[in-house]
Scaffold this motif. Structure first.
Motif, PDB file in Angstrom:
ATOM      1  N   GLN A   7      10.136   3.965  -8.258  1.00 29.69           N
ATOM      2  CA  GLN A   7       9.250   3.833  -9.391  1.00 29.69           C
ATOM      3  C   GLN A   7       9.068   5.393 -10.039  1.00 29.69           C
ATOM      4  O   GLN A   7       9.482   6.577  -9.198  1.00 29.69           O
ATOM      5  N   SER A   8       9.258   5.410 -11.465  1.00 31.01           N
ATOM      6  CA  SER A   8       8.942   6.639 -12.058  1.00 31.01           C
ATOM      7  C   SER A   8       7.597   7.078 -11.928  1.00 31.01           C
ATOM      8  O   SER A   8       6.835   6.265 -11.847  1.00 31.01           O
ATOM      9  N   ALA A   9       7.267   8.337 -12.435  1.00 26.97           N
ATOM     10  CA  ALA A   9       5.893   8.831 -12.598  1.00 26.97           C
ATOM     11  C   ALA A   9       5.176   7.991 -13.627  1.00 26.97           C
ATOM     12  O   ALA A   9       3.904   7.525 -13.569  1.00 26.97           O
ATOM     13  N   ASP A  10       5.864   7.676 -14.707  1.00 22.53           N
ATOM     14  CA  ASP A  10       5.028   6.819 -15.757  1.00 22.53           C
ATOM     15  C   ASP A  10       4.970   5.236 -15.419  1.00 22.53           C
ATOM     16  O   ASP A  10       3.788   4.746 -15.609  1.00 22.53           O
ATOM     17  N   ASP A  11       5.760   4.749 -14.452  1.00 24.86           N
ATOM     18  CA  ASP A  11       5.669   3.430 -13.898  1.00 24.86           C
ATOM     19  C   ASP A  11       4.614   3.480 -13.021  1.00 24.86           C
ATOM     20  O   ASP A  11       3.656   2.575 -13.019  1.00 24.86           O
ATOM     21  N   PHE A  12       4.099   4.560 -12.275  1.00 22.64           N
ATOM     22  CA  PHE A  12       3.295   4.596 -11.209  1.00 22.64           C
ATOM     23  C   PHE A  12       1.997   4.853 -12.019  1.00 22.64           C
ATOM     24  O   PHE A  12       0.734   4.629 -11.463  1.00 22.64           O
ATOM     25  N   GLY A  13       1.790   5.533 -13.164  1.00 18.60           N
ATOM     26  CA  GLY A  13       0.420   5.760 -13.853  1.00 18.60           C
ATOM     27  C   GLY A  13       0.094   7.256 -13.731  1.00 18.60           C
ATOM     28  O   GLY A  13      -0.953   7.422 -14.174  1.00 18.60           O
ATOM     29  N   LYS A  37       0.945  -1.241   0.032  1.00 21.72           N
ATOM     30  CA  LYS A  37      -0.011  -0.133   0.133  1.00 21.72           C
ATOM     31  C   LYS A  37       0.933   1.401   0.101  1.00 21.72           C
ATOM     32  O   LYS A  37       0.237   2.447  -0.192  1.00 21.72           O
ATOM     33  N   ILE A  38       1.988   1.114   0.026  1.00 22.68           N
ATOM     34  CA  ILE A  38       3.135   2.291   0.164  1.00 22.68           C
ATOM     35  C   ILE A  38       3.977   2.229  -1.386  1.00 22.68           C
ATOM     36  O   ILE A  38       4.684   1.119  -1.436  1.00 22.68           O
ATOM     37  N   THR A  39       4.176   3.518  -1.666  1.00 17.62           N
ATOM     38  CA  THR A  39       4.923   3.420  -3.173  1.00 17.62           C
ATOM     39  C   THR A  39       5.681   4.636  -3.053  1.00 17.62           C
ATOM     40  O   THR A  39       5.356   5.767  -2.574  1.00 17.62           O
ATOM     41  N   ILE A  40       7.069   4.559  -3.260  1.00 21.85           N
ATOM     42  CA  ILE A  40       8.094   5.848  -3.406  1.00 21.85           C
ATOM     43  C   ILE A  40       8.368   5.798  -4.580  1.00 21.85           C
ATOM     44  O   ILE A  40       8.473   4.871  -5.708  1.00 21.85           O
ATOM     45  N   LEU A  41       8.045   7.206  -5.264  1.00 18.49           N
ATOM     46  CA  LEU A  41       8.360   7.793  -6.604  1.00 18.49           C
ATOM     47  C   LEU A  41       9.535   8.453  -6.496  1.00 18.49           C
ATOM     48  O   LEU A  41       9.704   9.607  -5.506  1.00 18.49           O
ATOM     49  N   GLY A  42      10.600   8.491  -7.510  1.00 20.72           N
ATOM     50  CA  GLY A  42      11.794   9.239  -7.438  1.00 20.72           C
ATOM     51  C   GLY A  42      12.894   8.509  -8.126  1.00 20.72           C
ATOM     52  O   GLY A  42      12.712   7.355  -8.302  1.00 20.72           O
ATOM     53  N   TYR A  96      11.213  13.280  -3.721  1.00 24.46           N
ATOM     54  CA  TYR A  96      10.402  11.998  -3.455  1.00 24.46           C
ATOM     55  C   TYR A  96       9.150  12.205  -3.237  1.00 24.46           C
ATOM     56  O   TYR A  96       8.639  12.889  -2.433  1.00 24.46           O
ATOM     57  N   ILE A  97       8.308  11.089  -3.735  1.00 29.01           N
ATOM     58  CA  ILE A  97       7.083  11.312  -3.436  1.00 29.01           C
ATOM     59  C   ILE A  97       6.529   9.912  -3.070  1.00 29.01           C
ATOM     60  O   ILE A  97       6.945   8.713  -3.424  1.00 29.01           O
ATOM     61  N   ILE A  98       5.882   9.959  -1.611  1.00 28.38           N
ATOM     62  CA  ILE A  98       5.264   8.544  -1.222  1.00 28.38           C
ATOM     63  C   ILE A  98       3.748   8.418  -1.335  1.00 28.38           C
ATOM     64  O   ILE A  98       3.222   9.580  -1.048  1.00 28.38           O
ATOM     65  N   VAL A  99       3.357   7.615  -2.060  1.00 31.01           N
ATOM     66  CA  VAL A  99       1.960   7.409  -2.241  1.00 31.01           C
ATOM     67  C   VAL A  99       1.457   6.436  -1.064  1.00 31.01           C
ATOM     68  O   VAL A  99       1.988   5.069  -1.441  1.00 31.01           O
ATOM     69  N   THR A 100       0.450   6.661  -0.409  1.00 32.01           N
ATOM     70  CA  THR A 100      -0.053   5.754   0.504  1.00 32.01           C
ATOM     71  C   THR A 100      -1.414   5.555   0.079  1.00 32.01           C
ATOM     72  O   THR A 100      -2.319   6.594  -0.041  1.00 32.01           O
ATOM     73  N   GLN A 101      -1.856   4.245  -0.156  1.00 33.82           N
ATOM     74  CA  GLN A 101      -3.494   3.807  -0.649  1.00 33.82           C
ATOM     75  C   GLN A 101      -4.022   2.977   0.405  1.00 33.82           C
ATOM     76  O   GLN A 101      -3.498   2.216   1.366  1.00 33.82           O
TER      77      GLN A 101
END
Length: 171
Positions: A39-45, A30-35, A136-141
């Protein structure tokens, strides 16, 4: 599904925040790190603003090019403007129509593309710019309670930006 997007200044902060979230019981899926290195912005969607602008321009062009042709043709018929002295009136009207179609195409590019690039991407452009700047961006869902828990935990890192989103329900 709810999302919490948190922008942190550097990789160390992002790693520490990730560890704190995991330690407090939020599942790793449920946790994703972008940077960089993650993951890249494209990988994350995250949508690509230029791609959205291109789609908007094409959709608008399907309407404006034929309309521009008809308007240019009609304008030339009504005004009787002679563009070239060596052509007949039918050719003049067709040239007027082609010029109108080109004007419609330019309008579609400027309005559909330009506005789509600046407005149509929502926050995706902002997040892409932050990633390009080395942040860096952390996305929690998760559910509302998971998002509240993550918000409380992530605020201690004094993020540059923190925003919650709710995925719209398709009916």
């Amino acid at each position: 599904m709810n999302y919490l997007v948190t922008v942190l200044a550097d990789k160390q902060q992002a790693q520490e925040a990730y560890s704190v979230l995991r330690r407090d019981g939020i599942p790793t899926e449920k946790i994703t790190i972008l940077g960089e290195g993650y993951q890249s912005a494209d990988d994350f969607g995250l949508i690509d603003p230029s791609q959205q602008a291109s789609k908007g321009a094409k959709k608008l062009a399907y309407m404006l090019v034929p309309f521009g042709f008809v308007a240019g043709y009609a304008f030339n018929v009504l005004t009787g403007i002679e563009l070239f002295s060596f052509t007949n009136s039918i050719t003049e009207h067709i040239i007027g129509g082609v010029l109108g179609a080109v004007s419609g195409l330019l309008g579609a590019i400027v309005v559909g593309g330009g506005v789509g690039l600046t407005v149509g991407s929502g926050d995706a452009l902002t997040y892409r710019n932050r990633l390009n700047a080395g942040q860096y961006i952390i996305v929690t869902q998760g559910t509302d309670s998971v998002i509240r828990q993550a918000t409380k935990l992530l605020r201690q890192f004094e993020p540059e930006f923190i925003q919650g989103y709710t995925e719209p329900v398709n009916s």
